[in-house]
Design an enzyme around this catalytic site. Sequence first.
Site, PDB file in Angstrom:
ATOM      1  N   HIS A  72       0.765  -1.312   0.086  1.00  0.00           N
ATOM      2  CA  HIS A  72       0.112  -0.068   0.195  1.00  0.00           C
ATOM      3  C   HIS A  72       0.930   1.119   0.013  1.00  0.00           C
ATOM      4  O   HIS A  72       0.370   2.199   0.671  1.00  0.00           O
ATOM      5  CB  HIS A  72      -1.103  -0.007   1.233  1.00  0.00           C
ATOM      6  N   HIS A  81      -6.900  -4.207  -0.953  1.00  0.00           N
ATOM      7  CA  HIS A  81      -6.127  -5.322  -0.754  1.00  0.00           C
ATOM      8  C   HIS A  81      -6.288  -6.393  -1.936  1.00  0.00           C
ATOM      9  O   HIS A  81      -6.174  -7.516  -2.296  1.00  0.00           O
ATOM     10  CB  HIS A  81      -6.391  -6.360   0.307  1.00  0.00           C
TER      11      HIS A  81
END
Lengths: 331, 213
Positions: free
Chosen positions: A57, A219
Amino acid sequence: MKKLINDPQDVVVETLEGFALAHADLVQVHTDPAYVTRTGGAVPGKVGLVSGGGSGHEPLHAGFVGVGMLDAAVPGAVFTSPTPDQIAPAIAAADGGAGVLTIVKNYTGDVLNFETAAELAEVEGITVRQVLVNDDVAVEDSLYTAGRRGVAGTVAVEKIAGAAAERGDDLDAVAALARRVVDNVRSMGLALTACTVPHVGRPSFDLGDDEIEIGIGIHGEPGRHRVGLEPADALTEKLLTPVVEDLGLTGGEQVLLLVNGMGGTPASELYVVYRRARALLAERGIEVTRSLVGNYVTSLEMQGASVTVLRLDDELTALWDAPVHTAALRW
Amino acid sequence: MTLDAAWAVDWVRRSAAAVAEHRDELVELDRQIGDGDHGENLDRGFRAVVAKLDALDAPPASVGDVLKLVATTLMSTVGGAAGPLYGTAYLRASKTGAARELGADGVVALLEAALDGIVARGRAGAGEKTMVDAWTPAVAAAVEAADHGAPPSAVLAAAAQGAHTGAIATVPLVATKGRASYLGERSAGHLDPGARSSELILVAAAQAAAAAD
């Protein structure tokens, strides 16, 4: 899979090694267990701020370690939360004697591991408070799911809580401010393409050439709805409308508008989205007084974007404006 | 016939082998309704457990010692939701296995403690398309077998069969806990990866017990 990697198993460690070399003035990187702290360690008397989650991320979270934001960040394996034996030492390293606030995105794994780590740290005599970020309005029936996910609004929570800690607020005050941001921030995202987790080697989901996923998390999981590709203006409206309505924003209010790239979208397209989101807010009489456009909470190389709106007041605006010096956010 | 630490070690090694063998299957199941890391994470955790077992100077004295080693290693290497869930399951189970030898009742107590740990940590109940849906019928089948006077190996065989049935039964369910819950109705039609890995682990337990007979 085409990626600039060596062995897929080494991606996280090699990322951290490069990050440490590039930002030695800002951060110290620990590898066993893996966590990142502010150079110079905990600031005596200041509330410590710790966040973390799966890798992939970037720049979240290690990119936000530094003055005015996080004291420590804990990266897990790609898209996998870190473990308690990583998080607990990071909490200890961030404690300057005034306690530690952990900022946790509402994903089952993150919540379970941070809870366990907080218990371990408290055994060591460290006071820990936790705030859960759950800004994703794409999760509609939160009674029937694990609850709303924490996505790009995390940046605002970390920035504003970081500024409050830096100005000397105590632990309860910093936690209360973080919760106030959580209460006033909402996000929604879409994906044009899936991403590929290095150790999986295949895209996280299959998407047709003319299909997109609306309401994705960060995700690489599929979204809530799959629809046909439309022009950017129409898609922006699909993201912004539920965000504004969930916040209950009315004319005359001031907001921060964050258009976040998922990692594979050019800045030009993010500005196209920003342009339309700004116009839609203006139509409702909502004034954008602060803006952020770029890749802040990503899903590897996924193409897509999320729109985040934070309702501002004078105090939140001042804390957002306070100086910050990290690898990814600096003013 | 009773089960001892040697059985527990064999169980763990067979679990590790099964997870490694089915790594790609678990990745694919998780890719369909989650984020595709379940096989990778469990494989990493069980490889670490086996490495720790290999490095021990002396064999563990009790089932509880083995399960405690599994618990702490999985918690510190797996991450995600599976790490704390399986870690708590093994930790709770380890507390029931302090005795050197487990009879049928001891096996049932071990399985019940594991299920209680998963439920407590994950705050999930039956029917939510999680590993609980494999463990619940597994425990029920184990209890029934023990009540009929079955030896430990037969109790575990029943548990393995129950886990298999429970795992298959997750296919039509709509997930309301965990990552798959975000898919809502779209989660139906897929086997839950946590239920599948639970089945693999309980089948390994039964195989180890059969080998010890």
